[in-house]
Design an enzyme around this catalytic site. Structure first.
Site, PDB file in Angstrom:
ATOM      1  N   CYS A  17      35.227 -20.857 -24.514  1.00 18.56           N
ATOM      2  CA  CYS A  17      35.798 -22.191 -24.700  1.00 18.56           C
ATOM      3  C   CYS A  17      35.981 -22.918 -23.381  1.00 18.56           C
ATOM      4  O   CYS A  17      36.060 -24.137 -23.351  1.00 18.56           O
ATOM      5  CB  CYS A  17      37.135 -22.100 -25.436  1.00 18.56           C
ATOM      6  SG  CYS A  17      38.437 -21.260 -24.516  1.00 18.56           S
ATOM      7  N   CYS A  65      34.803 -23.295 -35.929  1.00  7.29           N
ATOM      8  CA  CYS A  65      33.813 -22.659 -35.061  1.00  7.29           C
ATOM      9  C   CYS A  65      33.855 -21.134 -35.115  1.00  7.29           C
ATOM     10  O   CYS A  65      33.310 -20.457 -34.234  1.00  7.29           O
ATOM     11  CB  CYS A  65      33.997 -23.136 -33.617  1.00  7.29           C
ATOM     12  SG  CYS A  65      33.776 -24.917 -33.406  1.00  7.29           S
ATOM     13  N   CYS A  83      35.015 -30.684 -27.280  1.00  9.22           N
ATOM     14  CA  CYS A  83      36.148 -30.427 -28.161  1.00  9.22           C
ATOM     15  C   CYS A  83      37.079 -29.385 -27.541  1.00  9.22           C
ATOM     16  O   CYS A  83      38.300 -29.568 -27.491  1.00  9.22           O
ATOM     17  CB  CYS A  83      35.653 -29.950 -29.527  1.00  9.22           C
ATOM     18  SG  CYS A  83      36.969 -29.738 -30.751  1.00  9.22           S
ATOM     19  N   CYS A  84      36.516 -28.297 -27.048  1.00  9.60           N
ATOM     20  CA  CYS A  84      37.313 -27.263 -26.379  1.00  9.60           C
ATOM     21  C   CYS A  84      38.014 -27.835 -25.147  1.00  9.60           C
ATOM     22  O   CYS A  84      39.158 -27.479 -24.844  1.00  9.60           O
ATOM     23  CB  CYS A  84      36.425 -26.095 -25.969  1.00  9.60           C
ATOM     24  SG  CYS A  84      35.841 -25.049 -27.326  1.00  9.60           S
ATOM     25  N   CYS A  93      39.196 -21.125 -33.371  1.00 12.71           N
ATOM     26  CA  CYS A  93      39.448 -22.252 -34.260  1.00 12.71           C
ATOM     27  C   CYS A  93      38.622 -22.088 -35.545  1.00 12.71           C
ATOM     28  O   CYS A  93      37.496 -21.586 -35.517  1.00 12.71           O
ATOM     29  CB  CYS A  93      39.089 -23.562 -33.577  1.00 12.71           C
ATOM     30  SG  CYS A  93      40.208 -23.995 -32.218  1.00 12.71           S
TER      31      CYS A  93
END
Length: 236
Positions: A217, A194, A110-111, A191
């Site tokens: 990240c 998280c 995702c990062c 974010c």
């Protein structure tokens, strides 16, 4: 050449380091900012040197609304005119995170698509990147140097040697507005999915990816996924 470059900035930190860097690499330097809990310090320093300095904000689509509001407030307060918001590529999201839940299955991935890929492409236009990381944040950041070379680009960390007390004193001295979430217990802010409230002045990132081994990240890692480190031991 690299050693001579590093030696030319030896002994400098904070604004004293930013001034020659932004002069020597005018038009070739960019600041990467999360507009998070401590971001106002570096951004204030940058605004005092050159308000038109490019500043990249990675708008992942997963930020707290408070962060987006704070970004707008700081831009206006500091008179920053070079802030750019980068969003993930639509094709990457469609292929890997069509339902927006990738962070629950693979936070590294995702990062990668929401931050690392957009930033890497944007940095192709620059020779110098500047960030606000500090050693006192611990983990991979504990050995940060003020200058390093990675992937052929100069990385500048003007606040590497700043402590939590230094940050707090700077914010107070310059009457800089706090991130709204710091007032309800968030010491470090990324974010929303998280990040949770928590952390301490000594361990501010404890609320990031809590309960997992993840601490970064990935945007501050080199292409071979190694921590960025200076080759000549330039800490001071």
């Amino acid at each position: 050449m690299e050693r001579a470059l590093f030696e030319s900035y030896a002994g400098l930190e904070g604004k004293q380091l930013l001034v020659p860097i932004l002069q020597d690499f005018a038009g070739k330097s960019v600041v990467v900012s999360s507009f998070g809990a401590e971001s106002a310090v570096l951004l204030h320093m940058v605004s005092q040197v050159n308000r038109a300095t490019p500043v990249i904000f990675l708008d992942t689509g997963k930020h707290f609304w408070e962060t987006l509001s704070y970004r707008a407030k700081l831009i206006d307060r500091l008179g920053l005119t070079g802030v750019q918001s980068l969003t993930p590529y639509a094709a990457d999201l469609a292929a890997q995170d069509s339902d927006g839940t990738l962070h629950t299955r693979d936070p590294d991935a995702c990062c990668h698509i929401r931050k690392t890929i957009p930033l890497a492409r944007a940095l192709e236009c620059f020779e110098v990147t500047i960030s606000g990381r500090k050693r006192y944040h611990g983990a991979a950041r504990a050995t940060l140097d003020f200058l390093s070379i990675t992937d052929g680009r100069l990385k500048v960390e003007p606040l590497a040697g700043f402590s939590a007390l230094d940050i707090a004193a700077y914010l107070k001295t310059h009457d800089l507005p706090p991130h709204p979430l710091t007032e309800i217990g968030y010491f470090s802010i990324g974010c929303e999915p998280c990040t949770q409230a928590g952390g301490t002045a000594a361990d501010p990132r404890a609320g990031r990816w809590a309960g997992s081994a993840k601490t970064e990240c990935g945007i501050h890692w080199s292409h071979n996924r190694k921590p960025i480190a200076a080759p000549f031991g330039t800490a001071h």
